[in-house]
Design an enzyme around this catalytic site. Structure first.
Site, PDB file in Angstrom:
ATOM      1  N   GLU A 118       0.853  -1.206   0.000  1.00  0.00           N
ATOM      2  CA  GLU A 118       0.000   0.000   0.000  1.00  0.00           C
ATOM      3  C   GLU A 118       0.878   1.240   0.000  1.00  0.00           C
ATOM      4  OE1 GLU A 118      -1.037  -1.665   3.654  1.00  0.00           O
ATOM      5  OE2 GLU A 118      -0.657   0.125   4.825  1.00  0.00           O
ATOM      6  N   LYS A 161       2.714   4.636   1.252  1.00  0.00           N
ATOM      7  CA  LYS A 161       3.161   5.201   2.530  1.00  0.00           C
ATOM      8  C   LYS A 161       2.722   6.657   2.532  1.00  0.00           C
ATOM      9  CE  LYS A 161       7.089   5.342   5.640  1.00  0.00           C
ATOM     10  NZ  LYS A 161       7.126   6.748   6.058  1.00  0.00           N
TER      11      LYS A 161
HETATM   12  S1  IVH Z   1       2.675   0.605   9.105  1.00  0.00           S
HETATM   13  C1  IVH Z   1       4.953  -1.711  11.966  1.00  0.00           C
HETATM   14  N1  IVH Z   1       1.610   1.656   6.938  1.00  0.00           N
HETATM   15  O1  IVH Z   1       5.351   5.380   8.539  1.00  0.00           O
HETATM   16  C2  IVH Z   1       4.067  -0.948  11.105  1.00  0.00           C
HETATM   17  N2  IVH Z   1       2.956   3.034   8.354  1.00  0.00           N
HETATM   18  O2  IVH Z   1       8.081   4.607   9.419  1.00  0.00           O
HETATM   19  C3  IVH Z   1       4.163   0.515  11.338  1.00  0.00           C
HETATM   20  N3  IVH Z   1       3.155   5.341   7.584  1.00  0.00           N
HETATM   21  O3  IVH Z   1       4.978   5.820  11.993  1.00  0.00           O
HETATM   22  C4  IVH Z   1       3.346   1.366  10.528  1.00  0.00           C
HETATM   23  N4  IVH Z   1       1.884   5.159   5.787  1.00  0.00           N
HETATM   24  O4  IVH Z   1       3.435   7.165  10.465  1.00  0.00           O
HETATM   25  C5  IVH Z   1       2.380   1.862   8.024  1.00  0.00           C
HETATM   26  N5  IVH Z   1       0.604   2.508   5.012  1.00  0.00           N
HETATM   27  C6  IVH Z   1       1.353   2.695   6.093  1.00  0.00           C
HETATM   28  C7  IVH Z   1       1.933   3.937   6.400  1.00  0.00           C
HETATM   29  C8  IVH Z   1       2.736   4.067   7.533  1.00  0.00           C
HETATM   30  C9  IVH Z   1       2.625   5.981   6.522  1.00  0.00           C
HETATM   31  C10 IVH Z   1       4.080   5.955   8.574  1.00  0.00           C
HETATM   32  C11 IVH Z   1       3.615   5.841  10.005  1.00  0.00           C
HETATM   33  C12 IVH Z   1       4.749   5.224  10.761  1.00  0.00           C
HETATM   34  C13 IVH Z   1       5.905   5.416   9.837  1.00  0.00           C
HETATM   35  C14 IVH Z   1       6.892   4.309  10.033  1.00  0.00           C
END
Ligand code: IVH
Length: 280
Positions: free
Chosen positions: A40, A42
């Site tokens: 997905e 980011k």
């Molecule tokens: S998953 C262990 N999914 O990225 C999973 N994070 O570097 C942690 N973020 O603090 C998060 N889009 O603010 C996930 N589709 C997405 C995301 C996402 C943005 C950001 C989130 C997190 C950071 C991690």
């Protein structure tokens, strides 16, 4: 305090590094079989935890240091995209839903134009603009900003269990929670890379800023087996896009004086198209 810590992600800067991530996963699990992953965008926004008790939004908190965040419930409740209650039949006693609060790119640009006019320094990126909008002491200001939500993760739960990321995403959709655009379930790293390419191609058409793609092992049993390093799980990775780049000329620089007397230098660029928008 977050009942379950909110983790960060390991970065991959090339397709080769994405392949290395898959190899590490397989090596750790001692398997040669292809792994199922979700892929997905980011979002360049602010990570949020929404706690629902008996289906009602009880608390919204920022990620903070991962263990303890700020209580932003009042402001979050002004965002239309945030459900006040969980719809449907499967309403758990408690659930922590994680997602990203983000700002519309057009809104981000309009906000920066306004700030420049007021002599305030512009937000460096949509993430800072979203964070600034959430941290307002006056929630009526938050309510005027075009903020959205994409839910992608789960923390503590009581009274409901999921076996995979995809099952959780399907439940979120049924419960009327917004989920990431273009989210896909695939098998094997070649298919992961195909989706990454698709997200990167469509990036300019999104209404939000995507700074990469997130890859997660789908099966929760496998996620548990892979575990966490210090702050990053072994079961997920972020592929970071290269920053948009363009070359143009600086036509002029003015010293803009703000209400408080603060002087902000403003550069006037020869308009240039970049990432689907014109920068001047
Ligand atoms: S998953 C262990 N999914 O990225 C999973 N994070 O570097 C942690 N973020 O603090 C998060 N889009 O603010 C996930 N589709 C997405 C995301 C996402 C943005 C950001 C989130 C997190 C950071 C991690």
């Amino acid at each position: 305090k977050h009942t379950e810590p909110m983790l960060s992600l390991d970065n991959a800067f090339s397709h080769d590094e994405v392949r290395e991530f898959d190899e590490r996963v397989k090596r750790f699990l001692k398997t040669g079989k292809e792994i199922e992953y979700t892929v997905e965008p980011k979002y360049d926004g602010l990570a949020m935890e929404l706690t629902y008790r008996n289906g009602i939004l009880y608390k919204a908190s920022t990620r903070g240091d991962g263990y303890e965040g700020e209580d932003v419930t009042v402001n979050i409740k002004t965002i239309k995209a945030v459900p006040m209650k969980i719809e449907g039949e499967e309403v758990p006693e408690e659930i922590d839903i994680r997602g990203e609060v983000y700002i519309d790119i057009k809104e981000f640009e309009a906000l920066n134009r306004e700030r420049a006019k007021e002599g305030e320094s512009p937000f460096a990126n949509p993430r800072n603009a979203a964070a600034g909008s959430i941290r307002q002491l006056d929630s009526s200001i938050t309510s005027k900003r075009k903020l959205y939500l994409a839910c992608y993760g789960i923390g503590f739960t009581k009274g409901i269990e999921f076996t995979s990321q995809w099952e959780f995403i399907t439940w979120l959709k049924k419960a009327r929670f917004p989920v990431p655009a273009l989210i896909k379930l695939v098998r094997g790293i070649d298919e992961v890379i195909d989706v990454i390419k698709e997200i990167e191609e469509k990036r300019g058409a999104f209404s939000f800023e995507a700074d990469g793609a997130v890859i997660k092992v789908n099966d929760f049993e496998l996620q548990k087996a892979l575990g966490i390093k210090t702050r990053e799980p072994r079961w997920a990775a972020a592929y970071k896009f290269k920053a948009h780049q363009a070359i143009t000329n600086i036509n002029d620089i003015i010293a803009s004086v703000g209400r408080t007397g603060a002087i902000t230098p403003v550069a006037f660029l020869e308009p240039v198209r970049i990432g689907g928008v014109t920068v001047s």
